[in-house]
Scaffold this active site. Structure first.
Site, PDB file in Angstrom:
ATOM      1  N   GLU A  17      39.988  38.890  46.272  1.00 14.20           N
ATOM      2  CA  GLU A  17      41.173  38.057  46.476  1.00 14.20           C
ATOM      3  C   GLU A  17      42.291  38.743  45.714  1.00 14.20           C
ATOM      4  OE1 GLU A  17      44.185  35.831  45.406  1.00 14.20           O
ATOM      5  OE2 GLU A  17      42.649  34.804  44.243  1.00 14.20           O
ATOM      6  N   CYS A  47      48.244  33.156  42.013  1.00 13.04           N
ATOM      7  CA  CYS A  47      48.221  33.888  43.282  1.00 13.04           C
ATOM      8  C   CYS A  47      48.850  33.044  44.389  1.00 13.04           C
ATOM      9  CB  CYS A  47      46.778  34.228  43.669  1.00 13.04           C
ATOM     10  SG  CYS A  47      45.855  35.070  42.382  1.00 13.04           S
TER      11      CYS A  47
END
Length: 543
Positions: A293, A327
């Site tokens: 990720e 994020c």
């Protein structure tokens, strides 16, 4: 030996404590923060169950109080990576053969220890080491860590129960084996929960792990490692080391027993890792699992029918909680012309009420960014916007690193929808807005989809169901986690499995079964009870 089928039901998500004035949890946490700050600790690596001190020590400072020293971590080198791999491989057979329920109970005990005895310490080390306010720490280093440990156990138990059908005269079964080798977990600074989940999700499945956290997250990582040891994790199953990235990659990505990498970090680093693994594919016993990720340039699209107060709250929280270092943080917003002035006025007013300072003062909504490198990078974007006629700073724009790495929450209005801060990941408290023609909603959706290479999170805010349906369709591949009438942050384990595609990663969805399948290698076993004794089939007969 298996003497029964053991059931692990889906647990409820861990309740979020509120830390209100006068509450017991507030008093306990305040006491723990004072205790943690009262002594500088030495943080060893943990290899094969041993505490390893190298003498090559680096200081750990709170990002919001850089004059204070929380402790020192002992940095390793190439030989320590090899030691960690050797320790993991030595533990592999006994760990992979341990009955499932015994493995499960180690992590369930760790979850209970964090929920009770060590809650304030997990939160305290995260607050001080990563400059998170009390609420951001609670939802991360307490609740999300606990949820990952408990809910992943439930998901794995469900996977183990998934078995093939059997025809008459035979029985088919599926074994869910761990990978053949070791798993490398590389974890970031911004979420303690990511730091705990990446190594443990693989370990729950019977794998052994080499874990390298970001240096700026070591203070909380070592606390979690100590809890795992108290919970009964056998020596060598997870090995915690502090080495630089190139050294780690040199050893791990050339080792024949490298079986997979569980990564959260930058897109550039992940691309480099993928290339190296591909070039070394012939060296490995099996093709490694590559799970990552990476970055995001997360969006909020506002429709002309949106409730302006909903928009302002979503932007204020989504862009500036934990200083925008998520994020998933709202980094670009598209405002319709009919609502833009009202939204901007209300947003600026709200941001001006945000207090900034240390984590010990619970009234501070904004704390410091993680380190000087991040501070300098974010400041360059702000300085460039100050000088560019294509941009205007509506609020914020000031910063200071004399006592800590403090940057004001900053809103930039871009005249160009492809302005640099609309496109590039900044990873700080900077939100860029672009005002579009309210009658060109569909064209704006196309703009949103094409502006960034990332596809992690995004949201649509609207009171028009047709507009919501259109955005959901047109932005199908623009975000792996999509939100309707909400901020694009705050995914909860088991509720919103997290991950994105395109340049945002492999979308293997932490907090779901999808991620756990990646750490398992299935074997089908067929047993025939009355096997044939002649090769000939009935169709071969003439009559």
């Amino acid at each position: 030996m298996n003497l029964g089928y053991f059931h692990y039901p889906l647990p409820a998500n861990e309740p979020v404590l509120q830390y209100a004035p006068g509450s017991a949890e507030r008093a306990t946490l305040k006491k723990t923060l004072a205790e943690l700050k009262s002594k500088a600790i030495e943080v060893p690596m943990y290899i094969g169950g041993r505490s390893v001190k190298t003498g090559n020590k680096f200081a750990i400072h709170p990002p919001h109080e850089i004059a204070h020293t929380l402790g020192y971590f002992h940095a390793g080198e190439e030989k320590h990576v090899n030691m960690a791999i050797d320790a993991a491989l030595k533990a592999r057979e006994s760990w992979s053969n341990m009955p499932w329920e015994e493995r499960a109970h180690i992590f369930l005990k760790a979850a209970d220890l964090i929920a009770t005895k060590y809650r304030s310490y997990m939160n305290g080390t995260t607050m001080l080491g990563q400059s998170k306010n009390v609420f951001q720490a609670e939802i991360d280093s307490a609740c999300e860590v606990i949820d990952f440990l408990r809910i992943n156990i439930h998901f794995i138990s469900q996977i183990y129960q998934q078995q093939p059908i059997s025809a008459p005269g035979m029985h088919n079964r599926m074994e869910w084996r761990p990978l053949e080798g070791f798993v490398l977990a590389i974890t970031p600074f911004n979420f303690t929960a990511i730091g705990t989940n990446l190594p443990t999700s693989a370990a729950m499945c019977g794998n052994v792990v080499v874990w390298k956290p970001a240096n700026t997250q070591i203070y909380a990582a070592q606390m979690f490692m100590r809890i795992l040891k108290e919970a009964g994790l056998p020596d060598g199953v997870i090995n915690l080391i502090y080495v630089d990235g190139p050294t780690l990659g040199k050893v791990c990505f050339s080792h024949p027993d490298f079986a997979g990498v569980h990564f959260t970090g930058s897109t550039g680093v992940f691309n480099s890792m993928w290339k190296t693994i591909g070039e070394n594919a012939g060296k490995y016993k099996s093709y490694p699992r590559i799970v990552g990720e990476t970055g995001g340039k997360d969006f909020v699209v506002v429709h002309k029918t949106a409730n302006t107060d909903t928009v302002v709250a979503a932007l204020a929280r989504g862009a500036f909680e934990f200083q925008g270092q998520k994020c998933s943080a709202a980094s670009r917003a598209y405002l319709p012309g009919n609502l833009a002035d009202e939204i901007k006025e209300k947003l600026v007013a709200q941001i001006k009420t945000m207090k900034m300072g240390t984590v010990e003062d619970f009234s501070n909504f904004i704390n410091a960014v993680i380190d000087e490198k991040a501070f300098d990078s974010i400041a360059k974007y702000i300085d460039a916007a100050k000088k560019d006629r294509k941009a205007k700073i509506l609020v914020g724009g000031n910063y200071n690193k004399s006592e800590g790495y403090f940057i004001e929450p900053t809103v930039i209005e871009a005249k160009d929808p492809k302005y640099i801060t609309m496109c590039e990941e900044i990873f700080g408290p900077v939100l860029t807005i672009y005002v579009y023609d309210a009658e060109k909603f569909e064209e704006t959706l196309a703009l949103v989809d094409s502006t960034s290479p990332y596809a992690l999170t995004g949201s649509i805010i609207s009171q028009d169901r047709d507009a919501i349906a259109m955005a959901t369709q047109e932005l199908r591949y623009a975000a792996g986690n999509f939100y309707i009438n909400d901020k694009p942050t705050g995914a909860v384990v088991g509720q919103q499995p997290f991950g994105g595609a395109r340049a945002s990663g492999t979308n293997d969805k932490a907090g779901s079964m999808l991620n756990l399948y990646r750490w398992l290698s299935a074997r089908t076993i067929k047993e025939t009870f009355n096997p044939p004794t002649d090769y000939r089939y009935p169709f071969l007969s003439e009559s």
